[in-house]
Write a protein that holds these residues in place. Structure first.
Motif, PDB file in Angstrom:
ATOM      1  N   ARG A 288       0.792  -1.279  -0.221  1.00  0.00           N
ATOM      2  CA  ARG A 288       0.119  -0.097   0.043  1.00  0.00           C
ATOM      3  C   ARG A 288       0.691   1.242  -0.002  1.00  0.00           C
ATOM      4  O   ARG A 288       0.616   2.226  -0.664  1.00  0.00           O
ATOM      5  N   THR A 309      -7.311   8.308   1.102  1.00  0.00           N
ATOM      6  CA  THR A 309      -7.433   7.004   0.927  1.00  0.00           C
ATOM      7  C   THR A 309      -8.156   6.676  -0.169  1.00  0.00           C
ATOM      8  O   THR A 309      -8.110   5.661  -0.837  1.00  0.00           O
ATOM      9  N   GLN A 310      -8.990   7.643  -0.767  1.00  0.00           N
ATOM     10  CA  GLN A 310      -9.955   7.412  -2.139  1.00  0.00           C
ATOM     11  C   GLN A 310      -8.776   7.216  -3.349  1.00  0.00           C
ATOM     12  O   GLN A 310      -9.248   6.501  -4.291  1.00  0.00           O
ATOM     13  N   GLU A 313      -7.438   3.799  -3.065  1.00  0.00           N
ATOM     14  CA  GLU A 313      -8.415   2.698  -3.448  1.00  0.00           C
ATOM     15  C   GLU A 313      -8.618   2.553  -5.065  1.00  0.00           C
ATOM     16  O   GLU A 313      -8.978   1.793  -5.503  1.00  0.00           O
ATOM     17  N   LYS A 314      -8.139   3.646  -5.802  1.00  0.00           N
ATOM     18  CA  LYS A 314      -8.196   3.466  -7.294  1.00  0.00           C
ATOM     19  C   LYS A 314      -7.343   2.408  -7.658  1.00  0.00           C
ATOM     20  O   LYS A 314      -7.533   1.859  -8.835  1.00  0.00           O
ATOM     21  N   TYR A 315      -6.386   2.274  -6.886  1.00  0.00           N
ATOM     22  CA  TYR A 315      -5.126   0.956  -7.460  1.00  0.00           C
ATOM     23  C   TYR A 315      -5.519  -0.172  -6.833  1.00  0.00           C
ATOM     24  O   TYR A 315      -4.834  -1.155  -7.015  1.00  0.00           O
TER      25      TYR A 315
END
Length: 315
Positions: A288, A309-310, A313-315
Motif C-alpha cells: 500500500r 484514502t480514495q 483505493e483506485k489502485y
C-alpha cells in the motif's frame, strides 16, 4: 491510534514550471510547500492519521504560508517554532522524466530549540526523524539528538529516513554517514533510497547493503527502488514488494508519501513493535505504501500530490 511526531525541516520548494535538466536552464518557478518531515506528517494526516510537526519557520510570509498549509492538511502545528531567521528555501528543476536538480538556501529550520516538555508527549507514540538538514549543525542538530534520546527512553516507535542531499555535504559524506549510524542502530523502521543504502553501507549490491544494516540493527528496513518496488528486509525475511505502473511527472515527495503511508498504517496497530514478526501484514502495508509513493509522482509538488484514502483505493 498513535500520534506520529515528525521532526526536522519544513521549507518552500520553488519548482521550475518548465522541464529543465538542471537549474541553469530553469527560468520560472512556482511556490510549493515541502521538507521531508513535513511531507511525511501531511501524508499521515491526509490518510486519516494523527500527526504533529516539530520544526522551525521564520516570521515571514513563507513561514506563515507553510504553517497554514500544514494546518489545512490536518497536521498539529502547535509545537512548531517561529524565529527571526528567514524561512528555508529550495530551488528545484525537473527533467522530462521527473528527476530533480535542486539547491538549498538554508534558514530558520536550523534554529529549532529543544523543548523538554515533549518527553512525556512521546510516551507510547511514534517519532519520525527525517534527517536532510538535521546533521548540519545549529540548534536543530542538538535538539534532534535530544529528542532521539527522549524517544528511546519513552518507549516510542522510532522511524528514520536519512534524506541524503549531496549538495549539502560538499566536503564529502563521511560525517553524514557517521551521524546516521546511531539512528539506524536504534530505530524500529528505516527507509532508504537505493543511493542512500549504497552510501551508508558501502555496498553496491542491495542485499549486501541489507546484510550490513542488519549487522547493526534489527529494524524493519525498506529500500525504495522506484518503479521496481521496495526491497523489504527484517532479520528473518527479505523480499521485493512490487509497485504499480504510473506515468511520473514529478518524483518530489514520493519517498515521503511511502513513509507517511507506512507510518499511518503502523500507527493503527495495538503493538507496533511486533510488526516485524507479522510478515503478511508487513508486506501488505509496504504494498500500500508503494502505491502511495507512485501516486505522488503523478502530480506536481510534494504535499499537493499526496494521496488520500480514495486515491489509494483506485489502485
Amino acid at each position: 491510534m498513535k500520534t506520529v511526531y515528525a521532526i526536522g525541516e519544513v521549507l518552500i520548494d520553488f519548482v521550475a514550471t518548465e522541464h529543465a535538466n538542471d537549474l541553469v536552464m530553469a527560468g520560472h518557478f512556482a511556490k510549493k510547500p515541502g521538507g521531508a518531515p513535513a511531507n511525511v506528517a501531511c501524508a499521515i494526516s491526509k490518510l486519516g492519521g494523527q500527526s504533529a510537526f516539530l520544526g522551525a519557520v521564520g516570521h515571514d510570509p513563507f513561514g506563515e504560508f507553510l504553517l497554514e498549509v500544514l494546518g489545512k492538511e490536518g497536521v498539529d502545528t502547535h509545537l512548531a517554532q517561529r524565529t527571526h531567521t528567514f524561512t528555508t528555501l529550495a530551488f528545484v528543476s525537473l527533467s522530462a522524466q521527473g528527476e530533480r536538480d535542486f539547491v538549498f538556501s538554508r534558514g530558520a529550520d536550523k534554529e529549532l530549540k529543544y523543548d523538554k516538555r515533549l518527553k512525556k508527549v512521546f510516551k507510547e507514540n511514534m517519532v519520525h526523524f527525517g534527517a536532510a538538514t538535521a546533521f548540519l549543525g545549529g540548534e536543530l542538530e542538538g535538539a534532534y539528538g535530544r529528542y532521539f534520546f527522549d524517544a528511546l527512553t519513552q518507549g516510542s516507535f522510532i522511524s528514520f529516513d536519512p534524506n541524503y542531499r549531496e549538495n549539502l555535504w560538499k566536503d564529502g559524506p563521511e560525517r553524514f554517514i557517521k551521524k546516521c549510524l546511531p539512528y539506524i542502530e536504534k530505530a524500529h523502521l528505516c527507509k532508504f533510497s537505493l543511493e542512500e543504502a549504497q552510501l551508508l553501507s558501502g555496498e553496491q549490491d542491495v542485499d549486501k547493503a541489507l546484510d550490513f544494516f542488519h549487522q547493526h540493527s534489527e529494524a524493519i528496513i525498506c529500500i525504495t527502488l522506484g518503479e521496481a518496488g521496495t526491497r523489504l528486509s527484517v532479520p528473518k525475511f527479505r523480499d521485493t514488494i512490487a509497485s504499480i505502473s504510473v506515468d511520473p511527472i514529478d518524483t518530489t515527495g514520493a519517498g515521503d508519501a511511502f513513509m507517511g503511508c507506512l507510518l499511518y498504517q503502523i500507527s493503527q496497530l495495538e503493538n507496533s513493535f511486533e510488526l516485524a514478526q507479522s510478515i503478511p501484514v508487513l508486506t501488505q502495508m509496504v504494498t500500500r505504501a508503494n502505491r502511495a509513493g507512485a501516486h505522488t509522482t503523478t502530480g506536481y509538488g510534494a504535499i499537493p500530490a499526496l494521496p488520500d484514502t480514495q486515491d489509494l483505493e483506485k489502485y
